[in-house]
Design an enzyme around this catalytic site. Structure first.
Site, PDB file in Angstrom:
ATOM      1  N   ASP A 127     -15.312   9.230  11.968  1.00 35.15           N
ATOM      2  CA  ASP A 127     -14.584   7.986  11.299  1.00 35.15           C
ATOM      3  C   ASP A 127     -13.039   9.397  11.799  1.00 35.15           C
ATOM      4  O   ASP A 127     -12.969   9.836  11.467  1.00 35.15           O
ATOM      5  CB  ASP A 127     -14.517   7.732  10.251  1.00 35.15           C
ATOM      6  CG  ASP A 127     -13.775   6.271   9.396  1.00 35.15           C
ATOM      7  OD1 ASP A 127     -14.396   5.452   9.799  1.00 35.15           O
ATOM      8  OD2 ASP A 127     -12.781   6.505   9.037  1.00 35.15           O
ATOM      9  N   ARG A 183       0.159  -1.287  -0.270  1.00 36.15           N
ATOM     10  CA  ARG A 183       0.639   0.250  -0.128  1.00 36.15           C
ATOM     11  C   ARG A 183       0.557   1.255   0.028  1.00 36.15           C
ATOM     12  O   ARG A 183       0.611   2.047  -0.464  1.00 36.15           O
ATOM     13  CB  ARG A 183      -1.715  -0.069   1.712  1.00 36.15           C
ATOM     14  CG  ARG A 183      -1.859  -1.269   0.811  1.00 36.15           C
ATOM     15  CD  ARG A 183      -2.926  -1.324   2.316  1.00 36.15           C
ATOM     16  NE  ARG A 183      -4.095  -1.948   1.850  1.00 36.15           N
ATOM     17  CZ  ARG A 183      -4.777  -2.490   2.684  1.00 36.15           C
ATOM     18  NH1 ARG A 183      -5.104  -1.770   4.294  1.00 36.15           N
ATOM     19  NH2 ARG A 183      -6.072  -3.518   2.527  1.00 36.15           N
TER      20      ARG A 183
HETATM   21  C1  LIG Z   1     -12.854  -2.717   9.514  1.00 40.68           C
HETATM   22  S1  LIG Z   1     -14.150  -0.662   9.409  1.00 40.68           S
HETATM   23  C2  LIG Z   1     -14.843  -0.867  10.225  1.00 40.68           C
HETATM   24  C3  LIG Z   1     -16.281  -0.239   9.199  1.00 40.68           C
HETATM   25  C4  LIG Z   1     -18.004  -1.034  10.715  1.00 40.68           C
HETATM   26  N1  LIG Z   1     -17.734  -0.216  11.771  1.00 40.68           N
HETATM   27  C5  LIG Z   1     -18.607  -2.173  10.557  1.00 40.68           C
HETATM   28  O1  LIG Z   1     -18.104  -2.486  11.817  1.00 40.68           O
HETATM   29  O2  LIG Z   1     -19.142  -2.019   9.270  1.00 40.68           O
HETATM   30  C6  LIG Z   1     -12.407   0.278  10.540  1.00 40.68           C
HETATM   31  C7  LIG Z   1     -12.755   1.501   9.791  1.00 40.68           C
HETATM   32  O3  LIG Z   1     -12.427   2.610  11.205  1.00 40.68           O
HETATM   33  C8  LIG Z   1     -11.418   3.529  11.047  1.00 40.68           C
HETATM   34  N2  LIG Z   1     -10.729   3.985  12.074  1.00 40.68           N
HETATM   35  C9  LIG Z   1      -9.168   3.087  12.320  1.00 40.68           C
HETATM   36  N3  LIG Z   1      -8.556   3.841  12.985  1.00 40.68           N
HETATM   37  C10 LIG Z   1      -9.241   4.661  13.581  1.00 40.68           C
HETATM   38  C11 LIG Z   1      -9.395   6.061  14.229  1.00 40.68           C
HETATM   39  N4  LIG Z   1      -8.081   5.705  15.054  1.00 40.68           N
HETATM   40  N5  LIG Z   1      -9.699   6.160  14.535  1.00 40.68           N
HETATM   41  C12 LIG Z   1     -11.768   6.970  14.215  1.00 40.68           C
HETATM   42  N6  LIG Z   1     -12.098   5.726  12.638  1.00 40.68           N
HETATM   43  C13 LIG Z   1     -10.366   4.774  12.952  1.00 40.68           C
HETATM   44  C14 LIG Z   1     -11.029   3.587   9.641  1.00 40.68           C
HETATM   45  O4  LIG Z   1     -11.291   4.829   8.841  1.00 40.68           O
HETATM   46  C15 LIG Z   1     -12.762   2.257   8.805  1.00 40.68           C
HETATM   47  O5  LIG Z   1     -13.368   3.005   8.239  1.00 40.68           O
END
Ligand SMILES: C[S@@+](CC[C@H](N)C(=O)[O-])C[C@H]1O[C@@H](n2cnc3c(N)ncnc32)[C@H](O)[C@@H]1O
Length: 283
Positions: free
Chosen positions: A137, A32
Site C-alpha cells: 500500500d 480532511r
Molecule cells: C479503498 S482501499 C481498498 C482496499 C482493498 N484492496 C479492498 O478492496 O478492500 C484503497 C487503498 O488504496 C491505497 N492507495 C491509494 N493510492 C495508492 C497508490 N498510488 N499506490 C498504492 N496504494 C494506493 C489506499 O492507501 C487504500 O489503502
C-alpha cells in the site's frame, strides 16, 4: 477552499499518488485538510499548502495522502473473488504446483491479505505450506495497522466462528475499550507488508506471481496511471496467472494482453502468441 488552492492539492495528489480528485471531492478535501491543519496548529489553508510543498516526499505528504485517501476494506469483501481463488489454487495444486505467490496491491489495513492467507491455508492444507502473500500500500499508517494484525471484534463479523477461533487470538493490544483480536503468528508468517506506490512504475518487484488482487484502488486513478499499473501487473504475472480487480472496476481504456474470464477476472496467456481461447480449452 479557494479554487487555486484546491487545484494545487489536486496536482499534489495526482503527481505523488496518481489519485485523481474530482471537483466533487472539494468538500471532502477541505474537511480532511482542515483536520490536518488543526493537528499541526496551522490556521490558513495557504499556510498548510506551503508546509506541504516544502516537505514533498516527506512526512507531511504521507499524512496528506492518508487524509485524502479512502481506506475502506473488510474481511472477505466481494466474496466471489475468494471462491475463485480457492478454485484456482486447488486445481493448480492438483496438477502438482507446490508453491504459490500472491500479490495484494493496495492492501489497506490488512483485511484483504489476511483473507487471502486464510483461503490459501485452507485450500492447501496437507498439500504445502509454501504460500506467500506480498501485501503493499502507499500508506505507512495502514501498513503499520496491517502488520500488527490487530482487529476489532466488529471487523471480524464476516468471519465464521471456526475461522475466528482458528486464525485469531484475543489480545489487549488494541487501544479502545472493545475486545481486540490478533492474527495468529502461523497465519501472519505468510504475509509480507511493504510500501509501494502503484502510480510510480516500474515497481521494485521481481515476480513471477500466480495471482494479483488489485481491487478498489484503480477507481482513484485516471487511464494513464491505470495503464502504467496494468503493464507492470502483466510483467509480474506468470504465464497463465490471474488478475482480480474490484467488482465495480474495469480495464476499459487500458491496453493489455490479458484476457477477460469474467467481469473482474483477467488471465495472462499461458504461452505468448497463442490465443487465450485455445489455451483455455487445452489446460
Ligand atoms: C479503498 S482501499 C481498498 C482496499 C482493498 N484492496 C479492498 O478492496 O478492500 C484503497 C487503498 O488504496 C491505497 N492507495 C491509494 N493510492 C495508492 C497508490 N498510488 N499506490 C498504492 N496504494 C494506493 C489506499 O492507501 C487504500 O489503502
Amino acid at each position: 477552499v479557494d479554487q487555486t488552492l484546491f487545484r494545487r492539492f489536486r496536482e499534489i495528489a495526482y503527481e505523488s499518488a496518481g489519485i485523481a480528485l474530482s471537483a466533487e471531492k472539494e468538500a471532502l478535501v477541505s474537511a480532511r485538510v482542515g483536520k490536518r491543519m488543526r493537528a499541526l496548529g496551522i490556521t490558513t489553508t495557504s499556510g498548510y499548502l506551503e508546509r506541504l510543498e516544502a516537505d514533498r516526499g516527506g512526512e507531511e505528504l504521507l499524512a496528506f495522502l492518508d487524509a485524502i485517501s479512502t481506506n475502506y476494506t473488510r474481511f472477505f469483501r466481494e466474496p466471489e473473488h475468494f471462491e475463485f481463488l480457492v478454485g484456482v489454487v486447488r486445481q493448480s495444486a492438483k496438477r502438482g504446483r507446490k508453491s504459490f505467490r500472491i500479490w495484494c496491491a493496495a492492501s489497506s489495513t490488512g483485511e484483504e491479505p489476511y483473507s487471502l492467507a486464510i483461503c490459501l491455508s485452507e485450500a492447501l492444507e496437507g498439500v504445502t505450506d509454501d504460500y506467500r502473500i506480498l501485501a503493499t500500500d502507499i500508506s505507512t499508517r495502514v501498513l503499520a495497522n496491517a502488520g500488527n494484525g490487530v482487529f476489532s471484534e466488529k471487523s471480524l463479523a464476516p468471519l465464521s466462528k471456526s475461522r475466528r477461533a482458528k486464525y485469531f487470538r484475543k489480545t489487549t493490544a488494541g487501544s479502545g475499550r472493545e475486545p481486540c483480536f490478533e492474527v495468529t503468528p502461523e497465519l501472519k508468517q505468510h504475509v509480507l507488508f511493504r510500501r509501494l506506490n502503484l502510480a510510480k512504475p516500474p515497481f521494485p518487484l521481481r515476480g513471477p506471481v500466480d495471482l494479483v488482487f488489485c481491487r478498489n484502488v484503480m477507481i482513484y486513478f485516471d487511464n494513464a496511471v491505470r495503464q502504467g499499473l496494468i503493464s507492470e501487473v502483466e510483467r509480474l504475472l506468470r504465464p497463465g496467472g490471474y488478475l482480480v480487480i474490484g467488482l465495480a472496476e474495469s480495464l476499459s481504456g487500458v491496453s493489455c494482453e490479458l484476457s477477460q474470464l469474467r467481469p473482474s477476472v483477467y488471465r495472462k496467456r499461458s504461452i505468448p502468441g497463442i490465443a487465450s481461447a485455445t489455451i483455455a480449452r487445452s489446460t
